[in-house]
Scaffold this active site. Sequence first.
Site, PDB file in Angstrom:
ATOM      1  N   GLN A   2       0.830  -1.222   0.000  1.00  0.00           N
ATOM      2  CA  GLN A   2       0.000   0.000   0.000  1.00  0.00           C
ATOM      3  C   GLN A   2       0.861   1.268   0.000  1.00  0.00           C
ATOM      4  O   GLN A   2       0.531   2.266   0.646  1.00  0.00           O
ATOM      5  CB  GLN A   2      -0.935  -0.011   1.213  1.00  0.00           C
ATOM      6  N   SER A   3       1.938   1.247  -0.744  1.00  0.00           N
ATOM      7  CA  SER A   3       2.863   2.389  -0.757  1.00  0.00           C
ATOM      8  C   SER A   3       2.243   3.643  -1.384  1.00  0.00           C
ATOM      9  O   SER A   3       1.770   3.612  -2.531  1.00  0.00           O
ATOM     10  CB  SER A   3       4.114   1.990  -1.551  1.00  0.00           C
ATOM     11  N   ASN A   4       2.297   4.731  -0.651  1.00  0.00           N
ATOM     12  CA  ASN A   4       1.864   6.023  -1.197  1.00  0.00           C
ATOM     13  C   ASN A   4       2.911   6.578  -2.154  1.00  0.00           C
ATOM     14  O   ASN A   4       2.584   7.275  -3.113  1.00  0.00           O
ATOM     15  CB  ASN A   4       1.648   7.029  -0.060  1.00  0.00           C
ATOM     16  N   ALA A  22       4.769   4.744  -4.147  1.00  0.00           N
ATOM     17  CA  ALA A  22       4.595   4.043  -5.432  1.00  0.00           C
ATOM     18  C   ALA A  22       3.448   4.675  -6.220  1.00  0.00           C
ATOM     19  O   ALA A  22       3.576   4.943  -7.424  1.00  0.00           O
ATOM     20  CB  ALA A  22       4.333   2.563  -5.172  1.00  0.00           C
TER      21      ALA A  22
END
Length: 350
Positions: A78-80, A82
């Site tokens: 759930q990388s912001n 990325a």
Amino acid sequence: MNSAWILDSPRLRLGYLPTPLVLLEQLSAQLGGPRIWLKRDDCTGLATGGNKTRKLEYLLAEARQSGADVVVTFGAVQSNHARQTAAACAVLGLPCHLVLSRRVRWQHPGYESSGNVLLDRLLGAEIHLSDRGQVADTAKALLSDLRAAGHRPYVIPAGGSNATGALGYVRCALELVQQSTALGFSLTQVMHASSSAGTQAGLVAGFAGLLQDRQGPDQRPVPQVHGINVYEPDPETLVANVHRLANQVLDEKLPGARVTNRDIHVDHRYFGQDYGIPTAETLEAIRLLARTEGVLLDPVYSGKGFSGLIDRVRLGEFHGTEDLVFIHTGGTASLGVYDAAFDAPRSGKL
Ligand SMILES: Cc1ncc(COP(=O)(O)O)c(C=O)c1O
């Protein structure tokens, strides 16, 4: 104030900058401590915004200069970072590969398909899901395939946290100095959620480089930057990373200026069980800001960071401070995969 070293660095305009600095009147009155200002870096604009947009302005300028034709970056599922990289690449017409690692022990049926992952897909990025121990191998194979196909990849580290990316937060430090001056308050305390060190290192280097060794009538204090650790199980790792990166930025841009360990403030009290696992106080902080100011925080970063601000104000740690700035670094795209957390019993503290 010496700001040429910041303004001269190559940068692409990707965000809506400067972001607003707004007074949280209701919340400040309710907590009864200093006036609390919110720096709205959740409003940077790229596909729900966030702090990585500032870093990407410098990183992708470097990518362009290097002649890269594809971007590869890393993060948790759930990388912001990325998601904002995917959005920036969409704007620039660059193919984007995201190597996303399964490293958070949060269970949700949509964890690998909704929230930021849905947005990554909508933004046209190619996702490479990987178990935590396999990231290096996945990246190696991907890069070798891209190079074999004649591409020139530009690789961005997780969180965009290197000396180039951190320049985004050097620039934010400049914005904060200018905005607080225009708003008529003394900028002495800044707080935010800290994980891969780039945001904190950029701010610390920025304030030090802008405000230390001043001559003449400009006697503004160098603000203290408080990173609420949300990522490193050992906070000393974060201190060391921020220290190293801040001095790397200064070495490259302003030789002679340095920061010491005493300039790095990392607060581990709000970390909870692990990265990606919200505490009861995180959830209460999210509810409180939503219900007093209509502003949304996230369960992994900004909500945990803000729970630290609320607690520290309540403990009286900022007694005598008139104004306190919290940087809202974004992250709300993941709220939906944490819906079940908000059903749990409340701590009763807020
Ligand atoms: C919403 C949000 N806040 C804060 C951070 C922490 O920023 P940094 O990695 O620069 O410490 C991140 C990083 O991923 C983030 O996504």
